[in-house]
Design a protein around this motif. Sequence first.
Motif, PDB file in Angstrom:
ATOM      1  N   PRO A  18       0.840  -1.207   0.000  1.00 10.32           N
ATOM      2  CA  PRO A  18       0.000   0.000   0.000  1.00 10.32           C
ATOM      3  C   PRO A  18       0.870   1.250   0.000  1.00 10.32           C
ATOM      4  O   PRO A  18       1.887   1.310   0.697  1.00 10.32           O
ATOM      5  CB  PRO A  18      -0.809  -0.133   1.301  1.00 10.32           C
ATOM      6  CG  PRO A  18      -0.761  -1.581   1.641  1.00 10.32           C
ATOM      7  CD  PRO A  18       0.567  -2.080   1.151  1.00 10.32           C
ATOM      8  N   HIS A  20       1.677   5.361   0.448  1.00  5.47           N
ATOM      9  CA  HIS A  20       1.293   6.611   1.092  1.00  5.47           C
ATOM     10  C   HIS A  20       2.452   7.589   0.956  1.00  5.47           C
ATOM     11  O   HIS A  20       3.621   7.194   0.882  1.00  5.47           O
ATOM     12  CB  HIS A  20       0.933   6.400   2.568  1.00  5.47           C
ATOM     13  CG  HIS A  20       2.102   6.002   3.415  1.00  5.47           C
ATOM     14  ND1 HIS A  20       2.574   4.704   3.493  1.00  5.47           N
ATOM     15  CD2 HIS A  20       2.904   6.735   4.234  1.00  5.47           C
ATOM     16  CE1 HIS A  20       3.596   4.643   4.323  1.00  5.47           C
ATOM     17  NE2 HIS A  20       3.827   5.857   4.774  1.00  5.47           N
ATOM     18  N   LEU A  68      -7.748   9.481 -13.664  1.00  3.21           N
ATOM     19  CA  LEU A  68      -8.521   8.870 -12.574  1.00  3.21           C
ATOM     20  C   LEU A  68      -9.957   8.508 -12.964  1.00  3.21           C
ATOM     21  O   LEU A  68     -10.430   7.416 -12.608  1.00  3.21           O
ATOM     22  CB  LEU A  68      -8.527   9.790 -11.351  1.00  3.21           C
ATOM     23  CG  LEU A  68      -7.311   9.721 -10.427  1.00  3.21           C
ATOM     24  CD1 LEU A  68      -7.384  10.813  -9.368  1.00  3.21           C
ATOM     25  CD2 LEU A  68      -7.206   8.357  -9.763  1.00  3.21           C
ATOM     26  N   ASP A  74     -10.854  -0.633  -8.266  1.00  2.92           N
ATOM     27  CA  ASP A  74     -10.683   0.120  -7.020  1.00  2.92           C
ATOM     28  C   ASP A  74      -9.273   0.013  -6.448  1.00  2.92           C
ATOM     29  O   ASP A  74      -8.732   0.987  -5.914  1.00  2.92           O
ATOM     30  CB  ASP A  74     -11.694  -0.354  -5.978  1.00  2.92           C
ATOM     31  CG  ASP A  74     -13.125   0.047  -6.317  1.00  2.92           C
ATOM     32  OD1 ASP A  74     -13.298   0.960  -7.147  1.00  2.92           O
ATOM     33  OD2 ASP A  74     -14.063  -0.562  -5.769  1.00  2.92           O
ATOM     34  N   ALA A  75      -8.672  -1.176  -6.550  1.00  2.00           N
ATOM     35  CA  ALA A  75      -7.319  -1.351  -6.015  1.00  2.00           C
ATOM     36  C   ALA A  75      -6.321  -0.519  -6.806  1.00  2.00           C
ATOM     37  O   ALA A  75      -5.429   0.118  -6.226  1.00  2.00           O
ATOM     38  CB  ALA A  75      -6.929  -2.824  -6.038  1.00  2.00           C
ATOM     39  N   ARG A  77      -7.044   2.186  -8.504  1.00  2.16           N
ATOM     40  CA  ARG A  77      -7.320   3.589  -8.182  1.00  2.16           C
ATOM     41  C   ARG A  77      -6.595   3.993  -6.895  1.00  2.16           C
ATOM     42  O   ARG A  77      -5.992   5.072  -6.827  1.00  2.16           O
ATOM     43  CB  ARG A  77      -8.823   3.800  -8.040  1.00  2.16           C
ATOM     44  CG  ARG A  77      -9.196   5.221  -7.583  1.00  2.16           C
ATOM     45  CD  ARG A  77     -10.689   5.334  -7.362  1.00  2.16           C
ATOM     46  NE  ARG A  77     -11.380   5.256  -8.637  1.00  2.16           N
ATOM     47  CZ  ARG A  77     -11.610   6.303  -9.420  1.00  2.16           C
ATOM     48  NH1 ARG A  77     -11.195   7.504  -9.039  1.00  2.16           N
ATOM     49  NH2 ARG A  77     -12.241   6.159 -10.554  1.00  2.16           N
ATOM     50  N   ALA A  78      -6.632   3.120  -5.886  1.00  2.53           N
ATOM     51  CA  ALA A  78      -5.941   3.430  -4.632  1.00  2.53           C
ATOM     52  C   ALA A  78      -4.436   3.551  -4.856  1.00  2.53           C
ATOM     53  O   ALA A  78      -3.780   4.434  -4.290  1.00  2.53           O
ATOM     54  CB  ALA A  78      -6.238   2.348  -3.596  1.00  2.53           C
ATOM     55  N   ASP A  79      -3.879   2.673  -5.689  1.00  5.64           N
ATOM     56  CA  ASP A  79      -2.443   2.747  -6.003  1.00  5.64           C
ATOM     57  C   ASP A  79      -2.109   4.057  -6.713  1.00  5.64           C
ATOM     58  O   ASP A  79      -1.087   4.695  -6.419  1.00  5.64           O
ATOM     59  CB  ASP A  79      -2.032   1.572  -6.881  1.00  5.64           C
ATOM     60  CG  ASP A  79      -1.899   0.271  -6.110  1.00  5.64           C
ATOM     61  OD1 ASP A  79      -1.810   0.320  -4.869  1.00  5.64           O
ATOM     62  OD2 ASP A  79      -1.874  -0.799  -6.755  1.00  5.64           O
ATOM     63  N   ILE A  81      -3.715   6.911  -6.593  1.00  3.56           N
ATOM     64  CA  ILE A  81      -3.820   8.026  -5.651  1.00  3.56           C
ATOM     65  C   ILE A  81      -2.591   8.073  -4.749  1.00  3.56           C
ATOM     66  O   ILE A  81      -2.029   9.152  -4.483  1.00  3.56           O
ATOM     67  CB  ILE A  81      -5.115   7.902  -4.833  1.00  3.56           C
ATOM     68  CG1 ILE A  81      -6.328   8.159  -5.746  1.00  3.56           C
ATOM     69  CG2 ILE A  81      -5.118   8.882  -3.664  1.00  3.56           C
ATOM     70  CD1 ILE A  81      -7.660   7.860  -5.095  1.00  3.56           C
ATOM     71  N   GLY A  82      -2.118   6.906  -4.290  1.00  7.89           N
ATOM     72  CA  GLY A  82      -0.886   6.874  -3.506  1.00  7.89           C
ATOM     73  C   GLY A  82       0.317   7.339  -4.311  1.00  7.89           C
ATOM     74  O   GLY A  82       1.182   8.058  -3.807  1.00  7.89           O
ATOM     75  N   HIS A 188       6.765   1.917  -5.653  1.00  5.39           N
ATOM     76  CA  HIS A 188       5.587   2.115  -6.512  1.00  5.39           C
ATOM     77  C   HIS A 188       5.861   1.832  -7.993  1.00  5.39           C
ATOM     78  O   HIS A 188       5.137   2.287  -8.860  1.00  5.39           O
ATOM     79  CB  HIS A 188       4.997   3.515  -6.323  1.00  5.39           C
ATOM     80  CG  HIS A 188       5.790   4.656  -6.889  1.00  5.39           C
ATOM     81  ND1 HIS A 188       5.897   5.874  -6.248  1.00  5.39           N
ATOM     82  CD2 HIS A 188       6.488   4.814  -8.042  1.00  5.39           C
ATOM     83  CE1 HIS A 188       6.600   6.707  -6.972  1.00  5.39           C
ATOM     84  NE2 HIS A 188       6.970   6.079  -8.081  1.00  5.39           N
TER      85      HIS A 188
END
Length: 313
Positions: A18, A20, A68, A74-75, A77-79, A81-82, A188
């Motif tokens: 994940p 951040h 976006l 969804d997974a 998209r979260a990546d 955004i991170g 990433h």
Amino acid sequence: MSNKARALPVPRASEHTPLHARNVSFDWAGTPLHWLPGDPSTTHTINVLHLLLPAGERWFVHVYRQALPYIRDDALRADVIGFIGQEAIHSQAHDAVLPRLRELGLDPTPYTAQVDWMFEKLLGDRTLPPGRARRWWLLERVALIAAIEHYTAFLGEWVLGAEELDRRGADPVMMDLLRWHGAEEVEHRSVAFDLFMHLDGGYRRRVRTWAAAFAALFFTWQRGVRFFMENDPTLPNGKATFKEYVRGGREGVLPTFGAIARTVPQYLDRRYHPSQYGDTQQALDYLATSPAALAAEQRTAGRPARPEQHGES
């Protein structure tokens, strides 16, 4: 089965983490112009990062915000955004080096103005009608970012293991910047390629944009080294030479041409996935000890909670 379906690689799930943003900061007051003692050529070869990355990573963020709405997973998209959060901090961190260079007598503005033009005008938004043309330009830029990220991950992996820089007394603050950033690039490294495959994944587009990205990186990097060497106030006859780069690679303070050459068939292999190259755990191990990353975590931990976190309006 279509060619596109056959080309889809299987990522290594163990390499996913994940993402951040770590809101780091660095104190450049004690960093010398030649932060690798006695080696201005290697110093300035790496310093080109500070010229390219602020504008380049702002461009990454701009393009990904446009992408976006098209993400259906969804997974992923979260990546993304991170990724956006990390790239925004990268841009700010390298931008903060430039005032220190000016203090030391080397003003990078003439070169950074050209870099800004490349990302903001040449690769920026175009006046295109809604529909196919606008989507084509978005996909071209998403593919370009995937190709560029192949090389930022390569550089990240390299600098994490570049122990010769430490043995030669490289400035610890600069090394923390380079390794913190490099570790996050490794962390990433799959996001840009996964987004490209999700939105398009065409092999011809991958090859075409890799060629454009590789040529642009080579051209802008060698021009950046020449700019630094010719404008370094301590080098009356400073010149960037191929021989000096080869020497740096041989001595372990720069990536070798052989290592760079091996990245080409990697990316162009239809079975390629970024998770197959690099070591996420190595990156996380460095981030767990990075002075800047640890300080950022301490600042975050000590920050008062926002009212809405306690259910207040």
